[in-house]
Design a protein around this motif. Structure first.
Motif, PDB file in Angstrom:
ATOM      1  N   ALA A 169     131.126  30.698  38.151  1.00 26.32           N
ATOM      2  CA  ALA A 169     132.473  30.451  38.646  1.00 26.32           C
ATOM      3  C   ALA A 169     133.354  31.647  38.276  1.00 26.32           C
ATOM      4  O   ALA A 169     133.220  32.221  37.188  1.00 26.32           O
ATOM      5  N   THR A 170     134.222  32.006  39.175  1.00 26.71           N
ATOM      6  CA  THR A 170     134.951  33.263  39.013  1.00 26.71           C
ATOM      7  C   THR A 170     135.852  33.275  37.777  1.00 26.71           C
ATOM      8  O   THR A 170     136.210  34.344  37.290  1.00 26.71           O
ATOM      9  N   ASP A 171     136.192  32.088  37.268  1.00 30.86           N
ATOM     10  CA  ASP A 171     137.070  32.058  36.097  1.00 30.86           C
ATOM     11  C   ASP A 171     136.301  31.747  34.814  1.00 30.86           C
ATOM     12  O   ASP A 171     136.887  31.413  33.800  1.00 30.86           O
ATOM     13  N   HIS A 172     134.975  31.865  34.861  1.00 34.38           N
ATOM     14  CA  HIS A 172     134.177  31.460  33.705  1.00 34.38           C
ATOM     15  C   HIS A 172     134.077  32.568  32.667  1.00 34.38           C
ATOM     16  O   HIS A 172     133.807  33.721  32.991  1.00 34.38           O
ATOM     17  N   HIS A 173     134.275  32.204  31.398  1.00 34.61           N
ATOM     18  CA  HIS A 173     134.073  33.120  30.282  1.00 34.61           C
ATOM     19  C   HIS A 173     132.762  32.751  29.605  1.00 34.61           C
ATOM     20  O   HIS A 173     132.640  31.692  28.991  1.00 34.61           O
ATOM     21  N   ASP A 174     131.776  33.599  29.717  1.00 35.00           N
ATOM     22  CA  ASP A 174     130.431  33.318  29.206  1.00 35.00           C
ATOM     23  C   ASP A 174     130.352  33.709  27.733  1.00 35.00           C
ATOM     24  O   ASP A 174     130.654  34.848  27.367  1.00 35.00           O
ATOM     25  N   LEU A 175     129.897  32.767  26.912  1.00 38.34           N
ATOM     26  CA  LEU A 175     129.800  33.027  25.480  1.00 38.34           C
ATOM     27  C   LEU A 175     128.424  33.551  25.074  1.00 38.34           C
ATOM     28  O   LEU A 175     128.158  33.730  23.892  1.00 38.34           O
ATOM     29  N   GLY A 176     127.546  33.736  26.019  1.00 36.70           N
ATOM     30  CA  GLY A 176     126.305  34.459  25.757  1.00 36.70           C
ATOM     31  C   GLY A 176     125.103  33.621  25.412  1.00 36.70           C
ATOM     32  O   GLY A 176     124.022  33.840  25.953  1.00 36.70           O
ATOM     33  N   THR A 177     125.268  32.668  24.528  1.00 38.14           N
ATOM     34  CA  THR A 177     124.156  31.772  24.185  1.00 38.14           C
ATOM     35  C   THR A 177     124.701  30.364  24.046  1.00 38.14           C
ATOM     36  O   THR A 177     125.907  30.174  23.839  1.00 38.14           O
ATOM     37  N   PRO A 178     123.841  29.361  24.131  1.00 37.64           N
ATOM     38  CA  PRO A 178     124.316  27.968  24.081  1.00 37.64           C
ATOM     39  C   PRO A 178     124.935  27.616  22.732  1.00 37.64           C
ATOM     40  O   PRO A 178     124.645  28.247  21.709  1.00 37.64           O
ATOM     41  N   GLU A 179     125.739  26.572  22.749  1.00 40.93           N
ATOM     42  CA  GLU A 179     126.352  26.066  21.530  1.00 40.93           C
ATOM     43  C   GLU A 179     125.272  25.539  20.591  1.00 40.93           C
ATOM     44  O   GLU A 179     124.296  24.923  21.032  1.00 40.93           O
ATOM     45  N   SER A 180     125.442  25.774  19.311  1.00 44.39           N
ATOM     46  CA  SER A 180     124.496  25.243  18.338  1.00 44.39           C
ATOM     47  C   SER A 180     124.890  23.818  17.994  1.00 44.39           C
ATOM     48  O   SER A 180     126.063  23.525  17.764  1.00 44.39           O
ATOM     49  N   PRO A 181     123.915  22.907  17.951  1.00 45.70           N
ATOM     50  CA  PRO A 181     124.251  21.519  17.629  1.00 45.70           C
ATOM     51  C   PRO A 181     124.474  21.295  16.138  1.00 45.70           C
ATOM     52  O   PRO A 181     124.853  20.205  15.728  1.00 45.70           O
ATOM     53  N   GLY A 182     124.245  22.308  15.312  1.00 41.64           N
ATOM     54  CA  GLY A 182     124.328  22.126  13.859  1.00 41.64           C
ATOM     55  C   GLY A 182     125.716  21.690  13.405  1.00 41.64           C
ATOM     56  O   GLY A 182     126.742  22.146  13.923  1.00 41.64           O
ATOM     57  N   ALA A 183     125.750  20.797  12.419  1.00 39.94           N
ATOM     58  CA  ALA A 183     127.031  20.315  11.893  1.00 39.94           C
ATOM     59  C   ALA A 183     127.544  21.241  10.778  1.00 39.94           C
ATOM     60  O   ALA A 183     128.752  21.411  10.606  1.00 39.94           O
ATOM     61  N   ALA A 184     126.610  21.819  10.010  1.00 42.16           N
ATOM     62  CA  ALA A 184     127.017  22.708   8.927  1.00 42.16           C
ATOM     63  C   ALA A 184     127.613  23.993   9.499  1.00 42.16           C
ATOM     64  O   ALA A 184     127.311  24.380  10.631  1.00 42.16           O
ATOM     65  N   THR A 185     128.491  24.625   8.729  1.00 39.95           N
ATOM     66  CA  THR A 185     129.101  25.856   9.217  1.00 39.95           C
ATOM     67  C   THR A 185     128.685  27.038   8.344  1.00 39.95           C
ATOM     68  O   THR A 185     128.286  26.881   7.190  1.00 39.95           O
ATOM     69  N   VAL A 186     128.806  28.204   8.948  1.00 42.57           N
ATOM     70  CA  VAL A 186     128.457  29.460   8.271  1.00 42.57           C
ATOM     71  C   VAL A 186     129.600  30.439   8.521  1.00 42.57           C
ATOM     72  O   VAL A 186     130.120  30.514   9.642  1.00 42.57           O
ATOM     73  N   THR A 187     129.981  31.183   7.489  1.00 45.69           N
ATOM     74  CA  THR A 187     131.013  32.197   7.666  1.00 45.69           C
ATOM     75  C   THR A 187     130.390  33.591   7.562  1.00 45.69           C
ATOM     76  O   THR A 187     129.642  33.872   6.631  1.00 45.69           O
ATOM     77  N   VAL A 188     130.687  34.389   8.577  1.00 43.26           N
ATOM     78  CA  VAL A 188     130.209  35.775   8.606  1.00 43.26           C
ATOM     79  C   VAL A 188     131.418  36.687   8.813  1.00 43.26           C
ATOM     80  O   VAL A 188     132.533  36.223   9.056  1.00 43.26           O
ATOM     81  N   GLU A 189     131.151  37.979   8.741  1.00 42.15           N
ATOM     82  CA  GLU A 189     132.220  38.948   8.996  1.00 42.15           C
ATOM     83  C   GLU A 189     131.819  39.785  10.207  1.00 42.15           C
ATOM     84  O   GLU A 189     130.732  40.373  10.226  1.00 42.15           O
ATOM     85  N   ILE A 190     132.661  39.753  11.221  1.00 44.96           N
ATOM     86  CA  ILE A 190     132.380  40.524  12.436  1.00 44.96           C
ATOM     87  C   ILE A 190     133.471  41.570  12.599  1.00 44.96           C
ATOM     88  O   ILE A 190     134.651  41.230  12.719  1.00 44.96           O
ATOM     89  N   ASP A 191     133.058  42.817  12.566  1.00 45.24           N
ATOM     90  CA  ASP A 191     134.004  43.945  12.678  1.00 45.24           C
ATOM     91  C   ASP A 191     135.152  43.781  11.681  1.00 45.24           C
ATOM     92  O   ASP A 191     136.330  44.010  12.001  1.00 45.24           O
ATOM     93  N   GLY A 192     134.764  43.327  10.477  1.00 48.17           N
ATOM     94  CA  GLY A 192     135.737  43.249   9.398  1.00 48.17           C
ATOM     95  C   GLY A 192     136.545  41.970   9.351  1.00 48.17           C
ATOM     96  O   GLY A 192     137.339  41.766   8.436  1.00 48.17           O
ATOM     97  N   ARG A 193     136.332  41.054  10.326  1.00 43.72           N
ATOM     98  CA  ARG A 193     137.110  39.807  10.350  1.00 43.72           C
ATOM     99  C   ARG A 193     136.187  38.628  10.047  1.00 43.72           C
ATOM    100  O   ARG A 193     135.083  38.540  10.593  1.00 43.72           O
TER     101      ARG A 193
END
Lengths: 944, 70
Positions: free
Chosen positions: A3-27
């Motif tokens: 769809a012309t207005d779709h923003h693709d996030l690249g891979t499917p959503e993970s069903p995991g409930a736990a969260t992980v924090t990473v740093e991407i380009d310093g953020r």
């Protein structure tokens, strides 16, 4: 192209409930465990260049464009296949990464030059985006001749495959595998000779491809693109709901002005999860077909030619006729039919017109002939006339029992989800006289196919229950807590009787007792067992009994009231559930409340300002009977083609011919319109606002894409007719009608258009207790309180084979066509199915001298017809099968008037017939045509 | 209304409820079904048929028709 207005996030959503924090380009970025680096970056606002990755498909890691750097790790891993880990520090941009990506894109561009002018994907091409992101405008590498010279495949009527634009990213074949589950595509050859082919390089049309379009949508370039895109540019899109089956797919209508260029399944659509089928995605051309009638028409007699009139004259004439007939023959000499193809608001208005403006309860709906037994059976056992689950529930099921349905034909988008669950390991039991596709399809094989004789469903379900009860497989705690003890004991003793054992029933059903026992054990073991069923359950003389038997089985094994289980009717048309919810049946108001219930009636009388009848009205077959005895003379039919869809065509035609004023409101001059005195041109689903309710009770918005071709939406036509009848009906918009529905219907109390817009869709009940709807019903307790078991004695149908009619005919649908075909016959779907054909077992064919493709005559007690034969072992000996999509095949010329004992739903699924080889089909056709013409000259009714 | 069809329908309804051991209760259930789902002219026609002898009606169906509302 998405769809012309779709923003693709690249891979499917993970069903995991736990969260992980990473740093991407310093953020710092916090995401669900299992999320890819690519998706984490996209969620944080950084789109890493990619080509083979997309968020609808599992990561593939082939294009090597999405490389990133990770602190402390060697190399440049692909961000699509690398998952986040605690504390990980990722860099998405560097001189090294830019150099690597640029070289990758140059290699792609060498095979796919950036000659973008005039390309259908120009502006929405992911290779174009990647080139822009990496600064590539040309390539240092030369193009291989093979790719440049490969011919286009335009065989599919809806899309083109242009290998010269293909970057062999495999997104198309992964979509075919993962999203659709057909596995029709593959990569042929190696290296630079690699190319996408369908089946054994058969071309798309001749291949196993089912034309769902998932590959076309997933293509990042224009290698696969919809044909209309070559002639226009998308300038706006409208989210609406498909007008075909009961799955109710959410679609983005992409338009160039008022012209629909393509339909793209909405990612946010909760019923379809971003998928669609050949009908919903492609077969919408009927909406602008030249056969569309655009002016109202009237005639005094059905033998007269039609005369075009203004809307005003049509309404005045119709209202005058109805009032004249009522004044002569009584208030109840008229009635109306609501359509399961129209919106909730439109069906609500038709039944309101009949009850309030005409003062009669003679209103019924085309659901009469498909799922009326579902309403009756589930209401009595569980307390609500609807399926129990959301479609997504199937992903929690361990055992799936499909009875009398072919989801890959009738409900293909749900079938894709079902197949996904089966590929994950869920077990499948199929109960069907015919080997439906699901019995054996790529990567799926049913654990049990109980290939029963047509008409013996109840015997099979009783035998399954017998095993559950006598082998100690009952969920005793569940039954004790949730079901009526008296009804439970009576049912337990009933099904435990030896006459219901698999061994005793084997001669009746034709199913080996051992198979029944094994299937029953598997279903009872679950732990989550779900039942999905279709018209192969309901369209029988014991249709309601079978629905009750299914509910009994689910209650006894504790398979109701949570995700992964349930009793799930697969509704045939887009709004079968909704038309029933809206009070279309002659005995009940919206929300399934009987007309004899005084408080409910008082509520409607106060709202509608007129006294309402307290006795049930006539059902469709009763209307026909009453027409033939002269006591029923006028009928307003919205969007229904009785003559083609109802059984025993001769009887239907006689009844219609006996009426004085038949009003047909439809897109086309259908078969029923031959017997009409007034034709009111209706509007397609693209031309109006409203809501549909799908098989999972999901209410979804239908949004107007363009103005009605004939000037009025269907709800406006009904409103104008009510006004002509002298009844005060004034709504400015369907939202006002929904507001009235919500005021008068407890299960819709919390539904508004604003909430639908905010939530996307809502599964009823939606009220103060469940303000955002109810995905799973009967949680904790059944709607009726305690579940009630009903005794389901097997009563053989009176329609039996004998020496004269030795075969049993059963009917169904095919993927590319839809019901009576009024829509799909007017699309390019004819490329797959141009005629109804008779499936016959090779042994039965041989004894009759019938070869594949021969013309055969089919004769029953009701009539005869002629069509071509398909020899196939999908049907067993003694059983023949056909579809009913084409009027010329006249499948319902042979079906009988047998019907379900409780609801009068016709017994389409069992007709005793003889089949003979026909050398002169034209003689048969001429004779059948003469018979039809003779019926059109039917005598006036007695007493007329 | 075609009374032969009504007789067939009534007998089919009765065949379902005939599984009930208490036949009086079964007759009441059949009658309740006729009251709730049969349009008055259908009930009138089948009642007239019973008054005329009720040929073809199963005993349970006949009893139910007698119990049903006019």
């Amino acid at each position: 192209m998405y769809a012309t207005d779709h923003h693709d996030l690249g891979t499917p959503e993970s069903p995991g409930a736990a969260t992980v924090t990473v740093e991407i380009d310093g953020r710092p970025v916090t995401v669900a465990a299992g999320t890819s680096l690519m998706r984490a970056a996209a969620l944080a606002g950084t789109d890493i260049p990619k080509l083979c990755a997309t968020d609808t498909l599992k990561a593939f890691g082939s294009c090597r464009l999405c490389l990133v750097e990770i602190e402390g790790r060697k190399g440049t891993p692909a961000s699509c296949t690398t998952e986040v880990a605690p504390g990980m520090k990722i860099r998405t941009d560097s001189a090294q990464l830019r150099k690597l990506r640029r070289n990758v894109v140059e290699l792609y561009v060498s095979e796919h030059p950036l000659d973008c002018d005039g390309c259908p994907a120009d502006g929405h091409c992911e290779l174009q985006d990647a080139a822009a992101a990496t600064g590539v405008t040309d390539s240092r590498y030369s193009r291989a001749a093979a790719a440049a010279e490969a011919p286009c495949d335009s065989s599919n009527p809806y899309f083109v495959f242009d290998p010269s634009l293909c970057i062999v990213c495999s997104r198309c074949l992964r979509a075919c595998d993962e999203t659709q589950g057909t596995f029709a595509l593959t990569i042929d050859g190696r290296g630079l000779a690699s190319r996408v082919v369908a089946s054994q390089d058969d071309g798309f049309l001749a291949s196993e491809c089912v034309s769902c379009g998932a590959c076309v949508e997933a293509c990042p370039t224009a290698a696969l693109h919809e044909k209309p895109l070559a002639g226009g540019r998308v300038d706006r899109s409208v989210v609406t709901t498909c007008g075909y089956c009961g799955v109710g797919c959410s679609l983005n209508a992409e338009l160039d002005g008022d012209e629909v260029l393509r339909m793209v399944p909405a990612r946010a659509g909760k019923a379809n999860q971003g998928h669609a089928c050949v009908k919903g995605r492609f077969a919408w051309g009927y909406a602008t077909h030249p056969d569309r009638v655009q002016r109202p028409m009237i005639r005094a007699k059905i033998t007269d030619p039609w005369r075009e009139v203004s809307w005003e004259e049509a309404f005045r004439h119709t209202a005058g006729e109805f009032r004249r007939i009522q004044s002569t023959h009584g208030r109840d000499s008229v009635g109306g039919i609501t359509s399961s193809r129209c919106t909730n608001e439109e069906t609500f208005l038709v039944q309101k017109l009949v009850r309030a403006a005409l003062g009669s309860n003679n209103v019924d709906t085309c659901a009469r002939v498909c799922h009326s037994p579902t309403g009756y059976g589930l209401k009595h056992t569980l307390g609500e006339s609807a399926g129990t689950q959301a479609f997504t529930s199937v992903m929690q099921a361990d055992v799936i029992l499909v009875i009398g349905a072919s989801p890959t034909d009738g409900h293909p988008v749900f079938a894709s989800q079902l197949k996904r669950r089966l590929r994950q390991g869920a077990k499948l039991i199929v109960v069907d006289p015919r080997a439906i596709d699901l019995v054996r399809t790529p990567h799926i094989e049913a654990a049990h196919h109980l290939q029963l004789r047509p008409g013996t469903n109840v015997a099979v379900v009783n035998a399954l229950a017998h095993v559950v009860v006598t082998e100690g497989l009952v969920r005793e705690n569940y039954v004790a807590a949730r079901c009526e003890p008296e009804s439970w004991r009576a049912w337990r003793d009933f099904v435990a009787a030896p006459r219901n054992s698999p061994e005793a029933m084997e001669p009746v059903t034709g199913v080996p007792a051992a198979a029944i026992r094994a299937a029953a054990r598997l279903y009872a073991a679950g732990p989550n067992s779900a039942i999905y069923y279709g018209l192969g359950v309901t369209e029988h003389s014991q249709g309601t009994t079978m629905v009750m038997g299914i509910a009994n089985l689910a209650m006894a094994t504790g398979n109701l009231g949570r995700e992964g289980v349930g009793v799930n009717p697969l509704r045939g048309q887009n709004n079968v559930q909704g038309s029933c919810d809206m009070g279309s049946f002659p005995h009940e108001f919206s929300g399934y409340r009987h007309v004899s219930d005084a408080p409910t009636r008082a509520l409607f009388e106060a709202a509608w300002g007129v006294p309402l009848a307290s006795e049930p009205g006539l059902r469709i077959p009763n209307m026909f009977e009453a027409a033939l005895d002269g006591s029923f003379r006028a009928l307003y039919i919205q969007g229904e083609d009785f003559v083609q869809s109802d059984p025993n065509t001769a009887h239907v035609v006689s009844a219609l011919s006996a009426m004085e004023c038949v009003v047909v409101q439809d897109l086309f001059l259908n078969e029923t319109a031959r017997y009409a005195h007034v034709f009111l041109p209706g509007s397609s689903f693209l031309e109006k606002d409203g809501t549909f309710t799908n098989a999972e009770r999901r209410i979804s918005r239908v949004r107007k894409v363009k103005e009605p071709l004939a000037g009025l939406a269907d709800w406006e036509i009904t409103q104008r007719l009510a006004q002509a009848l002298g009844y005060d009906m004034h709504y400015a918009h369907p939202a006002d009608i929904m507001a009235e529905i919500a005021r008068l219907t407890p299960t819709f109390r919390g539904v508004t258009y604003a909430k639908l817009d905010a939530l996307g869709s809502i599964q009823w009940p939606c009220n103060d207790k469940a303000p955002e709807g109810t995905p799973t019903m009967h949680v904790g307790e059944f709607v009726r309180g305690k579940g009630k078991f009903y005794l389901t004695e097997y009563v053989p149908t009176s329609e039996r084979s004998n020496d004269r009619y030795p075969l049993l005919l059963t009917t169904g649908r095919i993927l590319s066509q839809y019901n009576v075909g009024a829509q799909t016959r007017r699309t390019a779907n004819l490329a797959w199915h141009r005629e109804d054909r008779l499936e016959i077992h090779p042994d039965d064919a041989e004894t009759r001298g019938i070869r594949d493709n021969d013309w055969v005559g089919i004769t029953s007690r009701a009539g005869e017809t002629v069509m071509r034969a398909d020899l196939t072992a999908r049907v067993t000996r003694g059983v023949v099968y056909t579809t009913f999509h084409f009027p010329e095949s006249g499948a319902n010329l042979v079906t009988t008037e047998n019907s379900d004992w409780a609801t009068n739903c016709p017994e389409y699924k069992v007709t005793a017939v003889q089949v003979v080889k026909v050398l002169q089909p034209d003689d048969w056709k001429a004779r059948i045509a003469a018979q039809r013409a003779e019926r059109r000259r039917a005598p006036a009714p007695a007493g007329g | 209304m075609n009374v032969d069809h009504l007789v067939t329908m009534a007998n089919e309804i009765a065949a379902f409820f005939d599984a009930e051991a208490d036949k009086q209760k079964a007759a009441e259930q059949v009658a309740n079904h006729l009251n709730r789902f049969w349009e008055p002219r259908m009930r009138a026609a089948i009642k007239a048929h019973v008054a005329a002898g009720g040929a073809g009606l199963a005993p349970l169906a006949r009893r139910a028709v007698e119990l049903a509302r006019s």
